[in-house]
Scaffold this motif. Structure first.
Motif, PDB file in Angstrom:
ATOM      1  N   VAL B  28       0.787  -1.383  -0.152  1.00  0.00           N
ATOM      2  CA  VAL B  28       0.137  -0.076  -0.063  1.00  0.00           C
ATOM      3  C   VAL B  28       0.931   1.210   0.175  1.00  0.00           C
ATOM      4  N   ALA B  29       0.242   2.401  -0.395  1.00  0.00           N
ATOM      5  CA  ALA B  29       0.945   3.714  -0.305  1.00  0.00           C
ATOM      6  C   ALA B  29       0.196   4.779   0.255  1.00  0.00           C
ATOM      7  N   ARG B  30       0.956   5.456   1.335  1.00  0.00           N
ATOM      8  CA  ARG B  30       0.100   6.270   2.173  1.00  0.00           C
ATOM      9  C   ARG B  30       0.801   7.713   1.810  1.00  0.00           C
ATOM     10  N   SER B  31      -0.067   8.703   1.856  1.00  0.00           N
ATOM     11  CA  SER B  31       0.412  10.136   1.459  1.00  0.00           C
ATOM     12  C   SER B  31       1.663  10.447   2.219  1.00  0.00           C
ATOM     13  N   LYS B  32       1.506  10.060   3.587  1.00  0.00           N
ATOM     14  CA  LYS B  32       2.734  10.193   4.550  1.00  0.00           C
ATOM     15  C   LYS B  32       4.041   9.756   4.230  1.00  0.00           C
ATOM     16  N   ASP B  33       4.118   8.567   3.810  1.00  0.00           N
ATOM     17  CA  ASP B  33       5.181   7.893   3.146  1.00  0.00           C
ATOM     18  C   ASP B  33       5.738   8.550   2.073  1.00  0.00           C
ATOM     19  N   ILE B  34       4.740   8.837   1.182  1.00  0.00           N
ATOM     20  CA  ILE B  34       5.257   9.728  -0.166  1.00  0.00           C
ATOM     21  C   ILE B  34       5.821  10.752   0.086  1.00  0.00           C
ATOM     22  N   ALA B  35       5.359  11.610   0.854  1.00  0.00           N
ATOM     23  CA  ALA B  35       5.802  12.959   1.476  1.00  0.00           C
ATOM     24  C   ALA B  35       7.352  12.658   1.883  1.00  0.00           C
ATOM     25  N   ARG B  36       7.570  11.485   2.941  1.00  0.00           N
ATOM     26  CA  ARG B  36       9.057  11.353   3.406  1.00  0.00           C
ATOM     27  C   ARG B  36       9.767  11.144   2.247  1.00  0.00           C
ATOM     28  N   LYS B  37       9.541  10.423   1.203  1.00  0.00           N
ATOM     29  CA  LYS B  37      10.267   9.720   0.193  1.00  0.00           C
ATOM     30  C   LYS B  37      10.642  10.803  -0.668  1.00  0.00           C
ATOM     31  N   LEU B  38       9.664  11.889  -1.116  1.00  0.00           N
ATOM     32  CA  LEU B  38       9.940  12.916  -1.884  1.00  0.00           C
ATOM     33  C   LEU B  38      10.649  14.039  -1.157  1.00  0.00           C
ATOM     34  N   GLN B  39      10.634  14.009  -0.040  1.00  0.00           N
ATOM     35  CA  GLN B  39      11.376  15.088   1.029  1.00  0.00           C
ATOM     36  C   GLN B  39      10.588  16.486   0.889  1.00  0.00           C
ATOM     37  N   ILE B  40       9.135  16.317   0.931  1.00  0.00           N
ATOM     38  CA  ILE B  40       8.265  17.409   0.605  1.00  0.00           C
ATOM     39  C   ILE B  40       7.190  17.359   1.814  1.00  0.00           C
ATOM     40  N   ASN B  41       6.502  18.505   2.326  1.00  0.00           N
ATOM     41  CA  ASN B  41       5.451  18.156   3.093  1.00  0.00           C
ATOM     42  C   ASN B  41       4.342  17.924   2.652  1.00  0.00           C
ATOM     43  N   SER B  42       3.453  17.078   3.814  1.00  0.00           N
ATOM     44  CA  SER B  42       2.305  16.297   3.166  1.00  0.00           C
ATOM     45  C   SER B  42       1.207  17.147   2.657  1.00  0.00           C
ATOM     46  N   SER B  43       1.000  18.475   3.052  1.00  0.00           N
ATOM     47  CA  SER B  43      -0.028  19.320   2.306  1.00  0.00           C
ATOM     48  C   SER B  43       0.021  19.532   0.928  1.00  0.00           C
ATOM     49  N   SER B  44       1.510  19.419   0.517  1.00  0.00           N
ATOM     50  CA  SER B  44       1.802  19.592  -0.973  1.00  0.00           C
ATOM     51  C   SER B  44       1.484  18.464  -1.914  1.00  0.00           C
ATOM     52  N   VAL B  45       1.669  17.026  -1.011  1.00  0.00           N
ATOM     53  CA  VAL B  45       1.364  16.005  -1.703  1.00  0.00           C
ATOM     54  C   VAL B  45      -0.038  15.638  -1.916  1.00  0.00           C
ATOM     55  N   THR B  46      -1.020  16.166  -1.096  1.00  0.00           N
ATOM     56  CA  THR B  46      -2.333  16.075  -1.809  1.00  0.00           C
ATOM     57  C   THR B  46      -2.397  16.741  -2.886  1.00  0.00           C
ATOM     58  N   GLY B  47      -1.883  18.031  -3.207  1.00  0.00           N
ATOM     59  CA  GLY B  47      -2.276  18.535  -4.647  1.00  0.00           C
ATOM     60  C   GLY B  47      -2.058  17.688  -5.715  1.00  0.00           C
ATOM     61  N   GLY B  48      -0.503  17.139  -5.633  1.00  0.00           N
ATOM     62  CA  GLY B  48      -0.049  16.208  -6.644  1.00  0.00           C
ATOM     63  C   GLY B  48      -1.074  15.103  -6.710  1.00  0.00           C
ATOM     64  N   LEU B  49      -1.475  14.332  -5.610  1.00  0.00           N
ATOM     65  CA  LEU B  49      -2.261  13.149  -5.608  1.00  0.00           C
ATOM     66  C   LEU B  49      -3.734  13.590  -6.192  1.00  0.00           C
ATOM     67  N   GLN B  50      -4.061  14.814  -5.898  1.00  0.00           N
ATOM     68  CA  GLN B  50      -5.555  15.399  -6.881  1.00  0.00           C
ATOM     69  C   GLN B  50      -5.125  15.177  -8.065  1.00  0.00           C
ATOM     70  N   SER B  51      -4.104  15.721  -8.710  1.00  0.00           N
ATOM     71  CA  SER B  51      -3.652  16.058 -10.094  1.00  0.00           C
ATOM     72  C   SER B  51      -3.643  14.419 -10.796  1.00  0.00           C
ATOM     73  N   LEU B  52      -3.039  13.812 -10.256  1.00  0.00           N
ATOM     74  CA  LEU B  52      -2.741  12.376 -10.733  1.00  0.00           C
ATOM     75  C   LEU B  52      -3.975  11.665 -10.938  1.00  0.00           C
TER      76      LEU B  52
END
Lengths: 685, 261
Positions: B28-52
């Motif tokens: 599974v993938a969680r937004s928290k893990d994605i943020a950690r891997k990409l070294q960005i904060n979780s709030s910006s991850v949400t925008g990227g995920l929505q775009s995808l």
């Protein structure tokens, strides 16, 4: 109305360069030295069609790398003195290798023309050359000459003059070194333009090539770390891409260019497998006969020098004593007595004592010149190298060492044939250990005084042998310590045998003899005067009723030399010597055989030579046989005579080395004699 | 699919790649893990995920696990493939260290076409299976192989030589013709050969070379000195003497190998 032009003569060793030079300049030449190095600089003059020409005979070289002093000297002369023309002398019978130097000369931006010497030998070997085509391929005029028959000399001078005066300069070809190396050269030139002051295109190309060839001199001259590293990277990339070092590849391309020109223009009409030269070598380098023939020739050399040389030497000796006597008769003892004594006993005895060896020197150098000019000299090195290499020297050291049995001074002068400075310095240093002719009187006197006839020959033989063994040990020691370094490669040409020319022999011999005479007139004259003063002053009043001999003995014992001898006594006592021997040894510095005469004076027996019975008897009474051995050992090793020191100084170019030789050998003699005397005393009481 | 992949930005490709890898690793993938891997904060991850999600590449609702659509999985797999190919090429072919290879692969993976990726992959494959493997990179030399017949020759050259060697049944030397390779000191008087190479100290090498002993010239041993050491040889029609240890540095190829007994 006259302009003077400078023409340099370059060429491989054995190309007949010097013969050609002698033909052109005749006796109008003089020998000097290139600054800082002991390489002969031969200059000569001649006038051709109302134009004064100055000729410089450059040292014979195979190449213009920085491999030997000769090569560096040649190159620097061309680069700095910019002669108006270089005549490259080519041995026509050995065209390919001889033209290699030409490919490097044309890189130096000096007009070059070619003298194809020994054209007759090439013809006899059946080589047919298309001179016109070859000349256009090489981009230089070619004149055929036969040096030893003085043919073609005028044509050469005509062509040289025409070449210098023509406004249209010939354009020697650029030898292309292959696409890859040319690219490297181009990028190195870019760097050189940026970081150095060189602007001339040819000079830039030359410098770039030399850098790629790892030429030490040029690398040091450029002295720029970034260029150096850049060149190194280029070298590595060339080696990687082409599988061999840049310098080897550059040489390959040069030889390739020559080979191309050669095969296009030269045709061999007869197949010669064996030349006369090969036939001679089959005999003189024979596995069994080679060594005996060699030894026989060496014996002949000695015989010529010392047997044939003795009568003229005696005449000269007589001449000098006649001069001395006539002066003492005509010059009244009351008129300037000190001056009179100086002239008779200082100058004439001192300088005369050295000059009497001139006949021997002339004969020895005549013999050496014959060996050298005929081509046998290279063979002696070939035969002896195995032995010499074992003691860390080069085969070419053999002749100087052999000469040393005659006289150390010409032997030191003969070390010039050695290419490596380390070899030269080592050979010079050990040469005094080879008992010279002047030491024979000392040995004869002492041995005859102390030992029964059966023992005489073995002891003399033993002394000579100890000297040789010590020389070997010392050579090894020097090569392992002070003069450490790789031994020079033996790679040496064995030139074809040639008939020496009379002119060449005369000039060679004269050069060396003149050097020797000059030395006698300068350094030796000075030291003779000093030694005379030391053994004359201060004067003491002696009882005139005593016999003359005794008067002189008292005189001498009070002079500086006598006093120094006395002062030295505590130092030389452990060696078994008293002040009388010490005083005599000071005299021996002038010339070894003076030792006998000085000893004679201290023992007041009048003029002594080695055969004087009274001196022998007196000596036998005064000293033990052990002391006798010690005297001989000390005289063998210690204090080379002043002429030797002067020669070492001149040939090594350094007072340091000469004084080190003086001090080092004396210290060695002291230690060895000390051991012999002290240990010997334990057994003989 | 192709439409999307063309327009996909580098940062979105990075999201996809990370999600793909996380799912592969943890199912599974969680937004928290994605943020950690990409070294960005979780709030910006949400925008990227929505775009995808809007492009139909992932299934995503806030506070739920993220899964990928088939299309998204294919694009992500491609990105990972390009990344790995580049990294492998950098490390194995160019001898770049792993850290630098990884970093550069990350930056280059987005703009490179499939065709070139395939070529790079093929090249790396060929490179690793080439008979003359062992290519190394050295400062200032560049690339060289230490496994070939002669160190320092380029690969093609050594392959040609090796093949030639195989044909003549003599693998140990590069000369195609039959014969015998030896050093000059081993030749007896009367024997001759062609100089193949000269090794040894540069002073000797230079001297020998200046005197005309160059690669490819023929040389004949004339005699050995009476005392056994220097030897006399004939080269370029003149006579030269040299010591045996110097002659040992000269490799010669003798043609008359069959005559040697």
């Amino acid at each position: 109305m006259k302009t003077q032009y400078t023409i340099a003569i370059a060429g491989n060793p054995n190309s007949g360069k010097t013969t050609l030079f002698n033909n052109i300049t005749g006796s109008h030449q003089h020998v000097g030295n290139y600054p800082g190095v002991t390489v002969d600089k031969k200059e000569g003059r001649c006038e051709h069609k109302d134009t004064a020409l100055k000729f410089v005979d450059l040292p014979g070289t195979y190449s213009l790398t920085a491999y030997s002093i000769d090569e560096v000297v040649t190159r620097n002369f061309i680069l700095n003195d910019k002669p108006d023309l270089i005549i490259d002398v080519i041995d026509t019978s050995n065209l390919e290798r001889n033209l290699y130097l030409y490919t490097q000369l044309i890189e130096l931006e000096v007009p070059v023309m070619l003298a194809f010497n020994m054209a007759d030998v090439a013809k006899a070997r059946g080589l047919k050359l298309d001179m016109k085509l070859l000349s256009s391929l090489l981009g230089a005029p070619i004149i055929e000459t036969v040096g030893n028959k003085n043919k073609g000399t005028q044509a050469l001078l005509d062509a040289a003059l025409k070449f210098i005066k023509s406004t249209e300069k010939s354009s020697p070809p650029d030898i292309l070194l292959g696409r890859y190396i040319e690219e490297s050269i181009a990028v190195i030139i870019c760097r050189l333009k940026k970081h150095t002051a060189i602007t001339n295109e040819r000079k830039l190309r030359w410098t770039a090539i030399k850098l790629l060839e790892d030429d030490k001199e040029i690398v040091e001259k450029i002295d720029n770390q970034s260029i150096y590293e850049f060149v190194q990277a280029q070298q590595k990339s060339i080696e990687f891409m082409l599988g061999d070092s840049a310098e080897m590849l550059i040489a390959d391309h040069r030889y390739g260019f020559i080979s191309g020109a050669y095969h296009e223009t030269v045709r061999a009409t007869i197949e010669t497998r064996h030349t006369n030269s090969d036939r001679i070598d089959e005999i003189v380098l024979h596995r069994v006969w080679g060594v005996p023939i060699f030894l026989g020739l060496m014996y002949l050399l000695f015989w010529l020098t010392f047997t044939v040389g003795t009568p003229p030497m005696e005449w000269l000796d007589a001449l000098f004593s006649w001069i001395g006597n006539s002066i003492s008769h005509t010059w009244s003892p009351d008129f300037m007595p000190a001056m009179r004594d100086l002239v008779i006993n200082g100058v004439i005895k001192g300088v005369g004592g050295v000059l009497v060896f001139v006949p021997n020197i002339i004969l020895l150098f005549l013999a050496i010149a014959m060996l050298e000019d005929s081509g046998y000299m290279a063979r002696t090195a070939f035969i002896m190298d195995n032995l010499m290499h074992k003691i860390g020297l080069h085969g070419k050291s053999f002749i100087p060492l052999l000469t040393g049995f005659g006289c150390t001074v010409p032997a030191i002068m003969a070390t010039r044939t050695l290419e490596s400075r380390r070899d030269r310095l080592t050979t010079m240093f050990i040469l005094p250990l080879i008992s010279c002719g002047a030491r024979l009187p000392i040995y004869t006197l002492i041995i005859a005084a102390f030992f029964p006839p059966v023992w005489r020959a073995p002891i003399l033989w033993g002394i000579y042998l100890s000297g040789i063994l010590l020389a070997i040990l010392l050579a090894k020691l020097l090569r392992k310590s002070l003069l450490k370094g790789d031994s020079v490669p033996f790679v040496m040409e064995l030139p074809p045998y040639r008939r020496p020319t009379l002119k060449g022999l005369f000039l060679h011999t004269w050069e060396k003899a003149w050097l020797y005479i000059k030395k006698a007139g300068t350094v030796i004259l000075g030291v003779s005067i000093i030694l005379w003063a030391l053994t004359t002053y201060p004067k003491t009043e002696v009882d005139h009723t005593l016999p003359v001999e005794q008067q002189r003995a008292i005189q001498l014992s009070n002079t500086f030399a006598g006093r120094v001898g006395r002062a030295m006594e505590p130092a030389i006592k452990p060696l078994g010597f008293d002040w009388k021997i010490g005083t005599a040894m000071i005299g021996a510095f002038a010339a070894k055989e003076v030792f006998v005469a000085q000893l004679g004076i201290v023992y007041s027996v009048g003029e002594s030579d080695e055969n004087s019975i009274p001196l022998r008897e007196k000596l036998a009474k005064a000293y033990s046989p052990l002391v006798a051995i010690c005297i001989m050992v000390f005289m063998l090793i210690a204090t080379p005579c002043m002429a030797t020191i002067a020669a070492t100084r001149h040939e090594s170019g350094s007072w340091g080395w000469a004084l080190f030789q003086l001090g080092g050998l004396t210290a060695l003699a002291y230690v060895i004699t000390l051991i012999i005397y002290q240990v010997g005393s334990l057994f003989v009481t | 699919m192709s439409n999307n992949s063309h327009t996909l930005s580098a940062s979105l490709e990075n999201y996809l790649e990370v999600i793909y890898l996380l799912i592969k690793e943890n199912r599974v993938a969680r937004s928290k893990d994605i943020a950690r891997k990409l070294q960005i904060n979780s709030s910006s991850v949400t925008g990227g995920l929505q775009s995808l999600r809007s492009r139909g590449l992932i299934n995503y609702e806030p506070y739920e696990f993220i899964t990928m659509t088939d299309e998204g999985r294919e694009i992500a797999a491609n990105v990972v493939h390009r990344h790995n190919t580049l990294k492998e090429f950098f490390m194995d072919v160019l001898s770049i260290n792993e850290e630098e290879a990884e970093e550069n692969a990350c930056r280059m993976e987005h703009g490179i076409s499939k065709n070139i990726v395939n070529r790079l992959m093929d090249f790396a494959h060929y490179f690793k299976t080439c008979p003359n493997a062992g290519v190394q990179w050295e400062e200032s030399i560049g690339y060289s192989c230490n496994n070939s017949v002669k160190r320092g020759r380029c690969c093609i050259k050594c392959m040609v030589e090796e093949n030639a060697g195989k044909r003549s049944g003599n693998r140990s030397n590069g000369f195609a013709a039959g014969g015998h390779t030896s050093t000059l000191d081993k030749l007896n008087p009367g024997e001759s050969g062609i100089i193949e190479s000269i090794s040894g100290k540069s002073a000797i090498k230079r001297r020998i070379r200046d005197m005309g002993v160059t690669n490819g010239s023929s040389v004949e041993v004339i005699r050995v000195a009476p005392m056994g050491n220097p030897i006399e040889v004939k080269v370029k029609d003149y006579h030269l003497s040299l010591r045996k240890d110097e002659a040992a540095d000269i490799v010669v190829h003798t043609q008359d190998a069959t005559e040697k007994r």
